[in-house]
Design an enzyme around this catalytic site. Structure first.
Site, PDB file in Angstrom:
ATOM      1  N   TYR A 140       0.697  -0.434  16.407  1.00 23.93           N
ATOM      2  CA  TYR A 140       1.518  -1.603  16.699  1.00 23.93           C
ATOM      3  C   TYR A 140       1.875  -1.691  18.178  1.00 23.93           C
ATOM      4  CZ  TYR A 140       2.152  -2.206  11.633  1.00 23.93           C
ATOM      5  OH  TYR A 140       1.953  -2.397  10.283  1.00 23.93           O
ATOM      6  N   LYS A 189      -4.529   9.993   7.638  1.00 25.46           N
ATOM      7  CA  LYS A 189      -5.912   9.685   7.260  1.00 25.46           C
ATOM      8  C   LYS A 189      -6.805  10.614   8.086  1.00 25.46           C
ATOM      9  CE  LYS A 189      -9.057   7.217   5.100  1.00 25.46           C
ATOM     10  NZ  LYS A 189      -9.284   7.275   3.634  1.00 25.46           N
ATOM     11  N   ASP A 221      -4.558   6.705   1.403  1.00 27.63           N
ATOM     12  CA  ASP A 221      -5.063   5.957   0.241  1.00 27.63           C
ATOM     13  C   ASP A 221      -4.626   6.638  -1.054  1.00 27.63           C
ATOM     14  OD1 ASP A 221      -6.727   8.059   1.026  1.00 27.63           O
ATOM     15  OD2 ASP A 221      -8.607   7.002   0.675  1.00 27.63           O
ATOM     16  N   ASP A 245       4.861   1.219   7.341  1.00 29.22           N
ATOM     17  CA  ASP A 245       5.116  -0.202   7.102  1.00 29.22           C
ATOM     18  C   ASP A 245       4.553  -0.600   5.738  1.00 29.22           C
ATOM     19  OD1 ASP A 245       5.808  -2.853   7.538  1.00 29.22           O
ATOM     20  OD2 ASP A 245       4.034  -3.290   8.748  1.00 29.22           O
ATOM     21  N   ASP A 249       6.703  -1.185   1.797  1.00 29.75           N
ATOM     22  CA  ASP A 249       6.697  -2.387   0.952  1.00 29.75           C
ATOM     23  C   ASP A 249       6.256  -2.021  -0.464  1.00 29.75           C
ATOM     24  OD1 ASP A 249       7.322  -3.953   3.252  1.00 29.75           O
ATOM     25  OD2 ASP A 249       6.160  -5.632   2.453  1.00 29.75           O
TER      26      ASP A 249
HETATM   27  C1  IPM Z   1       9.079  -4.120   8.914  1.00 35.62           C
HETATM   28  C2  IPM Z   1       8.402  -5.419   9.226  1.00 35.62           C
HETATM   29  C3  IPM Z   1       8.024  -5.448  10.710  1.00 35.62           C
HETATM   30  C4  IPM Z   1       7.166  -4.235  11.003  1.00 35.62           C
HETATM   31  C5  IPM Z   1       7.323  -6.742  11.152  1.00 35.62           C
HETATM   32  C6  IPM Z   1       8.149  -7.968  10.821  1.00 35.62           C
HETATM   33  C7  IPM Z   1       6.947  -6.736  12.607  1.00 35.62           C
HETATM   34  O1  IPM Z   1       7.294  -5.597   8.424  1.00 35.62           O
HETATM   35  O2  IPM Z   1      10.132  -3.828   9.501  1.00 35.62           O
HETATM   36  O3  IPM Z   1       8.576  -3.393   8.061  1.00 35.62           O
HETATM   37  O4  IPM Z   1       5.965  -4.281  10.854  1.00 35.62           O
HETATM   38  O5  IPM Z   1       7.723  -3.221  11.381  1.00 35.62           O
HETATM   39 MG    MG Z   2       7.113  -4.179   6.898  1.00 36.34          MG
END
Ligand code: IPM
Ligand code: MG
Length: 354
Positions: A140, A189, A221, A245, A249
């Site tokens: 990133y 990985k 994975d 990240d 989620d």
């Molecule tokens: C998170 C979000 C951010 C990230 C995005 C919005 C840039 O997805 O905080 O997880 O990737 O860190």
């Molecule tokens: Mg995120």
């Protein structure tokens, strides 16, 4: 005591969830005799509209001059094709404050077990782990650009990690593991990526300083699969910026809703930053339906980690847990059995229990 908090409302549902967390902090202040003062630090799409910049210097200055930072969410379709994207503000403020460590606790409230898509036999032993995500390095933040390649114009993003970067996030994770169940899983990985090979080597070197912690490694994975198959086995999960990240989620879905998951980001110096892991949810912005729990729990993490106010943090966490066990639900977790509360109603129910 007086605590100065920089507040980033951001875009979409951001203002609604930040308002909820501020109300909760005000209630904590009243009960425990603290004052929390808030200073707005506009960032994201709203800052692009107002100042032409996702991350105005004045907002960085406000954040730096505060004791802690509370952030809602940034981004939205309106700025999809803007020359600078709102998300740059988020990455930019993390970098500007040196927030390399991101803690994302994943916890299943037993009363919300039905909101989890997992079968009962998979979740019956509970889910309670923490993702330690590296936050200011990796792909990133790596070199990126366009060039000509064999398939025409090519875009590239570089994943690079330095030893010092890996070492400091590894120490954060080992220290957390020492306070929990002394088990650390490092996710990488390393069968493909050089950056992961170095990651694994450094993590194992650091492990020698934490002899009571049992360290394991897993490829990302496989980790994605095991998180779904046997989430109860996870305790502290250390991983890179991008893998963290993605896996966070995934983890939020296991516990029923991304609207439940808070996070804390810190570096060596103050201030730290607290934000829900979810985004600005433009589809439900302004409808008063967003779940405020992730942001309220982020405020609880602020009380504990930035201000060392442990009883105050526990009061918030217990109020959230009590509201949930008493049947209070926003739309995301209401299912067919509960009448959904609005964001404000949910917040009021939590405040009533502080
Ligand atoms: C998170 C979000 C951010 C990230 C995005 C919005 C840039 O997805 O905080 O997880 O990737 O860190
Ligand atoms: Mg995120």
């Amino acid at each position: 005591m007086n605590y100065k908090i920089a507040v980033v409302e951001g875009d979409g549902v951001g203002p609604e969830i930040v308002a909820a967390a501020k109300d909760v902090l005000a209630a904590v202040g009243k009960r425990f005799k603290h004052t929390f003062t808030f200073a707005d630090a506009p960032m994201g799409g709203c800052a692009i509209d107002k100042f032409g910049e996702p991350l105005p210097q004045s907002s960085v200055d406000t954040a730096k001059a505060s004791d802690s930072v509370l952030l809602g969410a940034v981004g939205g379709p309106k700025w999809d094709y803007a020359p600078k994207r709102p998300e740059e503000a988020l990455l930019g403020i993390r970098k500007a404050l040196g927030l390399f460590a991101n803690l994302r606790p994943v916890k299943l409230y037993k009363e919300l077990a039905d909101a989890s898509p997992l079968a009962e036999r998979v979740r019956e032993n509970g889910i309670d782990f923490v993702i330690v995500r590296e936050l200011t390095g990796g792909i990133y933040f790596g070199e990126k650009g366009y060039r000509n390649g064999a398939y025409g114009r090519e875009a590239y993003d570089v994943e690079a990690y330095g030893e010092i970067e890996i070492e400091r996030i590894a120490r954060t994770a080992f220290e957390l593991a020492e306070k929990r169940n002394k088990r650390l899983l490092s996710v990488d990985k390393a069968n493909v990526l050089l950056s992961s090979k170095l990651w694994r080597k450094v993590v194992h070197d650091v492990a020698e300083d934490y002899p009571t912690v049992v360290l394991d490694d897993m490829y990302v994975d496989n980790a994605a699969m095991q998180l779904i198959r046997r989430p109860s086995d996870f305790d502290v999960v250390l991983t890179s910026n991008m893998f963290g990240d993605i896996l966070s989620d995934l983890a939020s879905a296991l516990v029923g809703s991304i609207g439940l998951m808070p996070s804390a980001s810190f570096g060596v110096a103050n201030p730290a930053l607290f934000e829900p892991i979810h985004g600005s949810a433009p589809d439900i912005a302004g409808t008063g339906t967003v779940n405020p729990v992730a942001t309220i729990m982020s405020a609880a993490m602020m009380l504990r980690l930035s201000f060392n106010l442990n009883a105050e943090a526990a009061a918030v966490e217990n109020a959230v847990a009590k509201a949930i066990s008493d049947g209070c639900r926003t739309k995301d977790v209401a299912g067919k059995t509960h009448t959904p509360l609005s964001t404000e109603q949910m917040t009021r129910e939590i405040i009533a229990r502080i």
